[in-house]
Design a protein around this motif. Structure first.
Motif, PDB file in Angstrom:
ATOM      1  N   ALA A  86       0.828  -1.208   0.000  1.00 34.60           N
ATOM      2  CA  ALA A  86       0.000   0.000   0.000  1.00 34.60           C
ATOM      3  C   ALA A  86       0.860   1.255   0.000  1.00 34.60           C
ATOM      4  O   ALA A  86       0.631   2.184  -0.792  1.00 34.60           O
ATOM      5  CB  ALA A  86      -0.936  -0.007   1.203  1.00 34.60           C
ATOM      6  N   PHE A  87       1.855   1.309   0.871  1.00 32.55           N
ATOM      7  CA  PHE A  87       2.711   2.489   0.965  1.00 32.55           C
ATOM      8  C   PHE A  87       3.590   2.648  -0.274  1.00 32.55           C
ATOM      9  O   PHE A  87       3.641   3.729  -0.879  1.00 32.55           O
ATOM     10  CB  PHE A  87       3.599   2.395   2.209  1.00 32.55           C
ATOM     11  N   GLU A  88       4.298   1.586  -0.652  1.00 31.26           N
ATOM     12  CA  GLU A  88       5.351   1.702  -1.650  1.00 31.26           C
ATOM     13  C   GLU A  88       4.843   1.690  -3.084  1.00 31.26           C
ATOM     14  O   GLU A  88       5.440   2.326  -3.954  1.00 31.26           O
ATOM     15  CB  GLU A  88       6.367   0.569  -1.457  1.00 31.26           C
ATOM     16  N   GLN A  89       3.749   0.983  -3.351  1.00 40.03           N
ATOM     17  CA  GLN A  89       3.270   0.860  -4.723  1.00 40.03           C
ATOM     18  C   GLN A  89       2.082   1.777  -5.020  1.00 40.03           C
ATOM     19  O   GLN A  89       2.033   2.411  -6.071  1.00 40.03           O
ATOM     20  CB  GLN A  89       2.880  -0.594  -5.010  1.00 40.03           C
ATOM     21  N   THR A  90       1.123   1.827  -4.107  1.00 41.12           N
ATOM     22  CA  THR A  90      -0.094   2.606  -4.375  1.00 41.12           C
ATOM     23  C   THR A  90      -0.091   3.975  -3.705  1.00 41.12           C
ATOM     24  O   THR A  90      -1.016   4.753  -3.906  1.00 41.12           O
ATOM     25  CB  THR A  90      -1.345   1.840  -3.913  1.00 41.12           C
ATOM     26  N   ALA A  91       0.943   4.264  -2.911  1.00 43.82           N
ATOM     27  CA  ALA A  91       1.051   5.556  -2.208  1.00 43.82           C
ATOM     28  C   ALA A  91      -0.161   5.818  -1.316  1.00 43.82           C
ATOM     29  O   ALA A  91      -0.590   6.962  -1.143  1.00 43.82           O
ATOM     30  CB  ALA A  91       1.249   6.703  -3.204  1.00 43.82           C
ATOM     31  N   ILE A  92      -0.708   4.764  -0.744  1.00 43.13           N
ATOM     32  CA  ILE A  92      -1.817   4.887   0.198  1.00 43.13           C
ATOM     33  C   ILE A  92      -1.291   4.598   1.600  1.00 43.13           C
ATOM     34  O   ILE A  92      -0.863   3.479   1.886  1.00 43.13           O
ATOM     35  CB  ILE A  92      -2.963   3.918  -0.145  1.00 43.13           C
ATOM     36  N   PRO A  93      -1.320   5.589   2.498  1.00 33.42           N
ATOM     37  CA  PRO A  93      -0.753   5.412   3.837  1.00 33.42           C
ATOM     38  C   PRO A  93      -1.728   4.709   4.786  1.00 33.42           C
ATOM     39  O   PRO A  93      -2.378   5.334   5.623  1.00 33.42           O
ATOM     40  CB  PRO A  93      -0.476   6.850   4.282  1.00 33.42           C
ATOM     41  N   VAL A  94      -1.840   3.422   4.634  1.00 37.55           N
ATOM     42  CA  VAL A  94      -2.774   2.645   5.444  1.00 37.55           C
ATOM     43  C   VAL A  94      -2.312   2.572   6.893  1.00 37.55           C
ATOM     44  O   VAL A  94      -1.135   2.767   7.200  1.00 37.55           O
ATOM     45  CB  VAL A  94      -2.939   1.223   4.886  1.00 37.55           C
ATOM     46  N   ILE A  95      -3.261   2.285   7.775  1.00 31.87           N
ATOM     47  CA  ILE A  95      -2.948   2.055   9.184  1.00 31.87           C
ATOM     48  C   ILE A  95      -3.170   0.568   9.456  1.00 31.87           C
ATOM     49  O   ILE A  95      -4.296   0.078   9.382  1.00 31.87           O
ATOM     50  CB  ILE A  95      -3.832   2.905  10.107  1.00 31.87           C
ATOM     51  N   PRO A  96      -2.099  -0.177   9.756  1.00 31.61           N
ATOM     52  CA  PRO A  96      -2.262  -1.596  10.072  1.00 31.61           C
ATOM     53  C   PRO A  96      -2.621  -1.783  11.545  1.00 31.61           C
ATOM     54  O   PRO A  96      -2.187  -1.007  12.404  1.00 31.61           O
ATOM     55  CB  PRO A  96      -0.877  -2.178   9.767  1.00 31.61           C
ATOM     56  N   GLY A  97      -3.440  -2.784  11.807  1.00 28.21           N
ATOM     57  CA  GLY A  97      -3.824  -3.032  13.191  1.00 28.21           C
ATOM     58  C   GLY A  97      -4.683  -4.282  13.315  1.00 28.21           C
ATOM     59  O   GLY A  97      -4.840  -5.060  12.366  1.00 28.21           O
ATOM     60  N   ARG A  98      -5.253  -4.452  14.503  1.00 23.93           N
ATOM     61  CA  ARG A  98      -6.074  -5.622  14.821  1.00 23.93           C
ATOM     62  C   ARG A  98      -7.536  -5.224  14.902  1.00 23.93           C
ATOM     63  O   ARG A  98      -7.877  -4.174  15.457  1.00 23.93           O
ATOM     64  CB  ARG A  98      -5.626  -6.203  16.166  1.00 23.93           C
ATOM     65  N   LYS A  99      -8.397  -6.033  14.335  1.00 23.07           N
ATOM     66  CA  LYS A  99      -9.826  -5.770  14.408  1.00 23.07           C
ATOM     67  C   LYS A  99     -10.357  -6.073  15.816  1.00 23.07           C
ATOM     68  O   LYS A  99      -9.817  -6.904  16.544  1.00 23.07           O
ATOM     69  CB  LYS A  99     -10.583  -6.649  13.399  1.00 23.07           C
ATOM     70  N   SER A 100     -11.456  -5.412  16.176  1.00 19.53           N
ATOM     71  CA  SER A 100     -12.139  -5.730  17.427  1.00 19.53           C
ATOM     72  C   SER A 100     -12.830  -7.078  17.282  1.00 19.53           C
ATOM     73  O   SER A 100     -12.965  -7.622  16.178  1.00 19.53           O
ATOM     74  CB  SER A 100     -13.175  -4.655  17.758  1.00 19.53           C
ATOM     75  N   LYS A 101     -13.298  -7.611  18.383  1.00 19.21           N
ATOM     76  CA  LYS A 101     -13.984  -8.905  18.352  1.00 19.21           C
ATOM     77  C   LYS A 101     -15.209  -8.848  17.440  1.00 19.21           C
ATOM     78  O   LYS A 101     -15.464  -9.771  16.660  1.00 19.21           O
ATOM     79  CB  LYS A 101     -14.400  -9.309  19.771  1.00 19.21           C
TER      80      LYS A 101
END
Length: 542
Positions: free
Chosen positions: A244-259
């Protein structure tokens, strides 16, 4: 044998038999278009006669692309039509991905395929028809997917003994096959990926973002230990993050989903969340630690080194064609599509310019030489040497399609052995540079430098937009204020599932993730006032 689909009754609300669709979208010389109104943003059964009349008027009128700030959804549909990314399918809620749109998907495939193989995964393919009994084996899985299933009940003119599900995802059929392939610890890890289509009978559709059928890759792995499965799940979300960052230039936020937001049948779901241009969140990719939920349901076991029978530990992970929609909504502007160079099917377009027939051959010869030099250097390039359109029309057309760089060559440029270079990300004269030498080594170096600058500039712009629209909150009132103003809210959270559901019902926002990157120090839950170990991000989403 031809199978007929007998679909859940709710589809009658979505796709009235009387609905008719226009033929392919046509572009006028000034790049006006008809919008993709064939996709419903709400169940079609709720549309009033006035709404239907408005849609017909839109379809029958030639109009400029709707400004983003005026109507983001209309702008999005206009860009997809004008940039020739997709068109209607004959069934409402489906789409035909046109060559240019598919080329973007191919660029996504090419990058990820390499990464998957580098990390030990092999491509294969599973059937799209799945026995309904497979879906029923994992209780939370069937509960989560049942409303979206398309079912085959008749084949070859006869009622089937068991109804079949048109693949909504493949965990069940994968486990059925894993059970036949895995016998010993020597068979592990088993790591595969497939590129396939998926059918989910969605109530609200939006091209590329949410359609009845879409394309994706889905990875599936089996491991001997829970630690290996967890490492795999996190490794794949990291690959998606870098992509996402390097190819599409989209600064995503990685994380864990809630239950509440965890994939049906998973122990843990990891996600990358992207902020679109209208500040809604897009779940751009997920990686699931499935634990032993499916292996226990299907009896997928192996003999460990001591000869003891154990259930395997599993993961699954996927990204889909919704990434194309994410690229559009992150970077596009009022002119149309804007593609990051690394993902652009065409990185540079050459537009030759001449007025007199005596000038044509010289200009085209120079343009061909420039094309050859850049193509040899690995630049994806297009020479638009057609003479049915004016240069001005071509400028607008290729800007609409988001080509990062445009090279203009006219008689004066040929005489001076130079070219004019225009950047898509900087409109007007500010983005245009004159007098760049045609000498191959000089031109190639300049073009590659500018492509790198555009890639970085798009990421920086998207990152600045994202960060300026995330509000840190410490109370529920502050959260509600942030969401009502269209922003994301980030705050400490340790409240119950019921509290999370309350936030969703009262604000329309959900927990997008608990980010991997957490602030240090003591925290107090914004809802309950109890101690909290993590901050969560809340937002309205697609």
């Amino acid at each position: 044998m031809v199978a007929s689909l007998r679909l859940p009754s709710l589809t009658s609300l979505l796709f009235p038999a009387t609905t008719r669709y226009p033929a392919t979208l046509r572009r006028t010389v000034c790049l006006r278009n008809r919008p993709l109104s064939g996709f419903a943003t709400a169940p079609s059964g709720t549309a009033s006669p006035e709404t239907k009349s408005t849609e017909v008027d839109r379809l029958r009128s030639d109009r400029a692309v709707t400004p983003r700030s005026q109507d983001f959804n209309a702008w999005y549909l206009d860009v997809i039509a004008s940039a020739e990314l997709a068109d209607y399918g004959p069934v409402r809620g489906t789409m035909v991905i046109r060559p240019y749109g598919y080329a973007i998907w191919e660029a996504i495939q090419e990058y990820l395929n390499v990464k998957f193989k580098e990390t030990g995964h092999s491509n294969m393919y599973f059937p799209q028809f799945i026995p309904y009994s497979f879906i029923e084996k994992e209780a939370s899985h069937v509960e989560g997917f049942s409303p979206e299933l398309a079912l085959v009940t008749v084949g070859g003119g006869k009622e089937l003994e068991e109804k079949l599900v048109v693949r909504p995802t493949s965990e069940t059929i994968v486990n059925h096959m894993f059970t036949q392939w895995i016998h010993s610890y020597r068979d592990l890890p088993l790591m595969i990926n497939q590129w396939a289509n998926v059918t989910r009978w969605e109530m609200r559709t939006k091209p590329f973002i949410r359609t009845l059928e879409f394309l994706w890759q889905e990875g599936h792995t089996a491991h001997a230990t829970p630690e290996e499965a967890e490492k795999e799940a996190k490794q794949m979300i990291e690959i998606y993050t870098r992509f996402a960052f390097e190819q599409t230039a989209i600064p995503v936020i990685p994380g864990r989903k809630s239950k509440l937001e965890t994939f049906a049948g998973a122990d843990i779901t990891y996600t990358i969340e992207a902020m679109m241009g209208d500040r809604k969140a897009l779940q751009a990719g997920t990686s699931h630690n499935l634990g032993q939920n499916f292996s226990r349901a299907f009896g997928t076991q192996f003999a460990d080194e001591n000869g003891e029978r154990q259930h395997v530990w599993q993961t699954s992970w996927a990204v889909s064609t919704r990434f194309v929609g994410g690229i559009i909504m992150t970077h596009g502007d009022d002119t149309g599509l804007m593609l990051p160079p690394k993902i652009a099917p065409i990185q540079v377009v050459i537009v030759p310019i001449w007025k007199k027939d005596t000038e044509k051959s010289g200009v085209l010869s120079a343009a061909s030489s420039v094309k050859e030099a850049l193509q040899t250097a690995g630049v994806r390039i297009k020479l638009d040497d057609t003479d049915q359109r004016t240069p001005g029309w071509k400028f607008n057309f290729w800007e609409m399609k988001g080509i990062p760089l445009r090279i203009e060559i006219g008689p004066r440029d040929v005489s001076s052995n130079s070219v004019v270079v225009s950047r898509r990300d900087i409109p007007g004269k500010a983005g245009k540079v004159f007098g760049i030498s045609m000498e191959p080594s000089t031109l190639v170096a300049y073009v590659k430098e500018k492509l790198d600058e555009i890639q970085s500039s798009l990421l920086e712009k998207a990152l600045s937009f994202r960060d300026s629209n995330i509000v840190d909150v410490n109370s529920y009132d502050e959260l509600k204020d942030a969401i009502s103003s269209g922003k994301w809210a980030r705050g400490p959270w340790s409240a119950s599932d019921a509290d999370e559901q309350r936030v969703k019902e009262e604000t329309g926002a959900t927990i997008r993730c608990f980010p991997f990157e957490q602030t240090q120090g003591t925290k107090t839950c914004l809802m309950t006032g109890n101690p909290a170990e993590e901050v969560a991000i809340f937002a309205k989403s697609y």
